[in-house]
Design a protein around this motif. Structure first.
Motif, PDB file in Angstrom:
ATOM      1  N   ARG A 192       7.597  41.364  26.591  1.00  0.00           N
ATOM      2  CA  ARG A 192       9.142  40.911  26.074  1.00  0.00           C
ATOM      3  C   ARG A 192       9.167  42.110  25.567  1.00  0.00           C
ATOM      4  O   ARG A 192      10.180  43.332  25.573  1.00  0.00           O
ATOM      5  CB  ARG A 192       9.153  39.705  25.919  1.00  0.00           C
ATOM      6  N   ARG A 221      12.412  45.221  25.698  1.00  0.00           N
ATOM      7  CA  ARG A 221      13.873  45.593  24.521  1.00  0.00           C
ATOM      8  C   ARG A 221      13.742  46.964  24.270  1.00  0.00           C
ATOM      9  O   ARG A 221      14.837  47.390  24.345  1.00  0.00           O
ATOM     10  CB  ARG A 221      13.303  44.496  24.102  1.00  0.00           C
ATOM     11  N   GLU A 257      17.800  42.252  16.666  1.00  0.00           N
ATOM     12  CA  GLU A 257      17.453  41.502  17.518  1.00  0.00           C
ATOM     13  C   GLU A 257      16.365  40.650  17.385  1.00  0.00           C
ATOM     14  O   GLU A 257      15.215  39.889  16.958  1.00  0.00           O
ATOM     15  CB  GLU A 257      15.840  42.857  17.953  1.00  0.00           C
ATOM     16  N   ASN A 315      16.096  37.107  17.814  1.00  0.00           N
ATOM     17  CA  ASN A 315      16.113  36.216  18.670  1.00  0.00           C
ATOM     18  C   ASN A 315      14.076  36.595  19.706  1.00  0.00           C
ATOM     19  O   ASN A 315      13.352  36.078  19.466  1.00  0.00           O
ATOM     20  CB  ASN A 315      16.306  35.384  19.293  1.00  0.00           C
ATOM     21  N   VAL A 316      14.237  38.028  19.360  1.00  0.00           N
ATOM     22  CA  VAL A 316      13.314  38.868  19.594  1.00  0.00           C
ATOM     23  C   VAL A 316      11.796  38.788  19.030  1.00  0.00           C
ATOM     24  O   VAL A 316      11.238  38.614  19.005  1.00  0.00           O
ATOM     25  CB  VAL A 316      14.356  40.249  20.337  1.00  0.00           C
ATOM     26  N   TYR A 350      10.187  33.054  19.908  1.00  0.00           N
ATOM     27  CA  TYR A 350       9.021  33.928  20.715  1.00  0.00           C
ATOM     28  C   TYR A 350       8.053  32.224  21.027  1.00  0.00           C
ATOM     29  O   TYR A 350       9.015  31.427  19.362  1.00  0.00           O
ATOM     30  CB  TYR A 350       8.146  34.572  21.063  1.00  0.00           C
ATOM     31  N   ALA A 355      17.234  26.373  24.806  1.00  0.00           N
ATOM     32  CA  ALA A 355      18.418  27.373  25.566  1.00  0.00           C
ATOM     33  C   ALA A 355      19.137  28.254  24.299  1.00  0.00           C
ATOM     34  O   ALA A 355      19.312  27.858  23.795  1.00  0.00           O
ATOM     35  CB  ALA A 355      18.853  26.218  26.851  1.00  0.00           C
ATOM     36  N   PRO A 356      18.561  29.591  23.875  1.00  0.00           N
ATOM     37  CA  PRO A 356      19.086  29.769  23.132  1.00  0.00           C
ATOM     38  C   PRO A 356      21.041  29.963  23.548  1.00  0.00           C
ATOM     39  O   PRO A 356      21.439  30.723  24.635  1.00  0.00           O
ATOM     40  CB  PRO A 356      18.533  31.233  23.434  1.00  0.00           C
ATOM     41  N   ASP A 388      21.880  33.101  22.411  1.00  0.00           N
ATOM     42  CA  ASP A 388      22.114  34.433  22.722  1.00  0.00           C
ATOM     43  C   ASP A 388      20.445  34.815  23.087  1.00  0.00           C
ATOM     44  O   ASP A 388      19.675  34.045  21.658  1.00  0.00           O
ATOM     45  CB  ASP A 388      22.977  35.396  21.601  1.00  0.00           C
ATOM     46  N   GLU A 389      20.118  35.050  24.219  1.00  0.00           N
ATOM     47  CA  GLU A 389      18.379  35.364  24.321  1.00  0.00           C
ATOM     48  C   GLU A 389      18.220  36.695  23.285  1.00  0.00           C
ATOM     49  O   GLU A 389      17.231  36.131  23.005  1.00  0.00           O
ATOM     50  CB  GLU A 389      18.264  35.450  25.455  1.00  0.00           C
ATOM     51  N   ILE A 390      19.272  37.742  23.162  1.00  0.00           N
ATOM     52  CA  ILE A 390      18.547  38.420  22.030  1.00  0.00           C
ATOM     53  C   ILE A 390      18.768  38.241  20.119  1.00  0.00           C
ATOM     54  O   ILE A 390      17.760  38.640  19.807  1.00  0.00           O
ATOM     55  CB  ILE A 390      18.916  40.047  22.187  1.00  0.00           C
ATOM     56  N   TYR A 447      18.923  33.304  16.604  1.00  0.00           N
ATOM     57  CA  TYR A 447      17.659  32.914  16.399  1.00  0.00           C
ATOM     58  C   TYR A 447      17.495  31.540  16.044  1.00  0.00           C
ATOM     59  O   TYR A 447      18.544  31.260  15.182  1.00  0.00           O
ATOM     60  CB  TYR A 447      16.537  33.501  15.027  1.00  0.00           C
TER      61      TYR A 447
END
Length: 446
Positions: free
Chosen positions: A316, A320, A380, A382-383, A387, A403-404, A406-408, A411
């Motif tokens: 991942r 990114r 980033e 949450n990147v 995890y 379920a976040p 925002d994926e990125i 957090y």
């Protein structure tokens, strides 16, 4: 930084790193220097990495803020700490020339390059952290991904750029050069002054893969001077290095008793700063497991969870990094500069960003939209923290994965098994404040 804190070196790193107020932002510019006032004009500014500690979401995620320290300053600190922990056993100038493994261990052949003497080391496990130079090939591990996208030439220089690099809070400058029609990246290196007053800088130039111009030091210097508009600026060049920009992942992080970490396991563009972060996490994940196995406290099967946990996260992160790099290609394409144009044609294209003419409004909006999408690279959170490991070493609690929002960028701390320990400050009976992570420091117990 939390891992480096556990290793006992974070404080030394923090003392030498960029001050927070001088790494709060990144920005895009219409060149650096040139014959008119429009050269060096700022096109857009973005907050970066928690705005130097001002962003409350970043402060709530960790007791440490994001730090920046150039590799040539970081590595001596890590080396000194390693030698403190293992006196007389850190050997530089030595090269692995071969390895053989069986069911009980690995036999590594090592050459002392200073004397030419070769000797063998017998070990139970071997860690390949050599950036793909040899270990992966000797074990037959291949790589998946795009391979070399471009090649970069990096100049490490001492020069006074303060007349043109005017924004004190900007760490990384993305300079779209009208003189050359290319993107140049500049980052201050300190070591004593930062921001515009930095004594040292790195300058990154991209070349097409295989371009012979990148191999000539004099050509690279000439290209940098032209692109920045500083043909006669006094500049001491310490070193020019070349490195490929690629996005690859090892097909396996383990081959028998050989395990790969860092660049030997994954290599990705530096955009987003996820490469070193990934490598440090690899080492932390692998080494506590090795310690338990070697001490007889865990089965060797525990080492199988290293790949199960780290490879998806590294994959991942590599993706990114690639997306971040692609974002800069999109910005450059939106601006419309070209190496084939004259400097005047490129500057005319850049002036469309602030002309105020109705016919340029759509162009300006498209460029700013591309630039404003790039905060994904500089925020980033949450990147870096979002995890969650899944392996035989993680005992699930039956809860569903959150379920976040925002994926990125967003957090949300979680106590789900496999997730990073959420940050909180706690006080002991004497009123001493410390992060909760210190209660579960390596080698201790809850």
């Amino acid at each position: 930084m939390e891992v480096l804190d556990d290793a006992g070196v974070a404080g030394a790193i923090a003392e030498r790193s960029t001050p927070p107020e001088q790494m709060a932002a990144t920005a895009f510019y219409a060149g650096l220097a040139g014959p008119g006032p429009d050269y060096g004009r700022r096109l857009a500014r973005l907050e970066s990495w928690g705005a130097g500690g001002a962003d409350e979401n970043w402060r709530e995620a960790s007791p440490w803020r994001q730090l920046n320290l150039p590799q040539i300053r970081l590595e001596p600190l890590l080396k000194a700490r390693a030698e403190e922990l293992s006196p007389g056993r850190i050997r530089f100038g030595h090269e692995l020339t071969g390895l053989e493994q069986d069911g009980q261990g690995v036999r590594a052949t090592v050459r002392d390059n200073a004397t030419g003497r070769q000797y063998a080391v017998r070990c139970r496990y071997l860690l390949g952290a050599d950036g793909e130079r040899r270990v992966a090939g000797l074990t037959g591990v291949g790589y998946e991904g795009l391979g070399v996208i471009t090649q970069t030439a990096t100049l490490h220089v001492s020069a006074d750029f303060s007349p043109w690099a005017r924004d004190p809070d900007v760490l990384i400058r993305w300079i779209h050069s009208p003189q050359a029609g290319v993107l140049v990246v500049m980052v201050p290196m300190g070591p004593d002054q930062w921001g515009p007053a930095s004594e040292e800088w790195v300058i990154h130039l991209n070349y097409p893969a295989g371009d012979p111009r990148a191999q000539s030091d004099s050509q690279v210097e000439a290209d940098a001077r032209q692109a920045l508009g500083v043909p006669d600026l006094p500049m001491k060049i310490h070193k020019i290095t070349r490195w490929p920009v690629e996005a690859v992942l090892a097909s396996s992080f383990r081959a028998g008793r050989v395990l790969l970490a860092g660049d030997a396991a994954h290599r990705h563009p530096p955009t987003g700063g996820l490469g070193l972060t990934s490598a440090i996490h690899d080492a932390q994940n692998l080494c506590w497991k090795l310690a338990l196995v070697l001490a007889g406290h865990a089965s060797p099967a525990l080492l199988d969870t290293y790949q199960a946990e780290r490879r998806p996260v590294d994959q991942r992160n590599a993706q990114r990094s690639l997306e971040n790099a692609a974002g800069h290609f999109d910005i450059a394409a939106s601006l419309g500069l070209s190496h084939d144009n004259t400097p005047g044609q490129n500057m005319a294209q850049l002036r469309r960003m602030w002309s105020g003419r109705p016919e340029d409004a759509g162009h300006r909006s498209a460029v700013l939209r591309a630039m404003r999408a790039q905060p994904m690279e500089f925020s980033e959170l949450n990147v870096e923290y979002g995890y969650c490991y899944r392996s035989a070493a993680v005992v699930p609690d039956g809860s569903a994965a959150p379920a976040p929002a925002d994926e990125i960028r967003v957090y949300q701390p979680s106590t789900r098994p496999g997730a990073p320990l959420p940050h909180a400050w706690v006080e002991d009976e004497d009123g001493n404040r410390r992060p909760v992570k210190d209660l579960v420091a390596p080698g201790g117990s809850c």
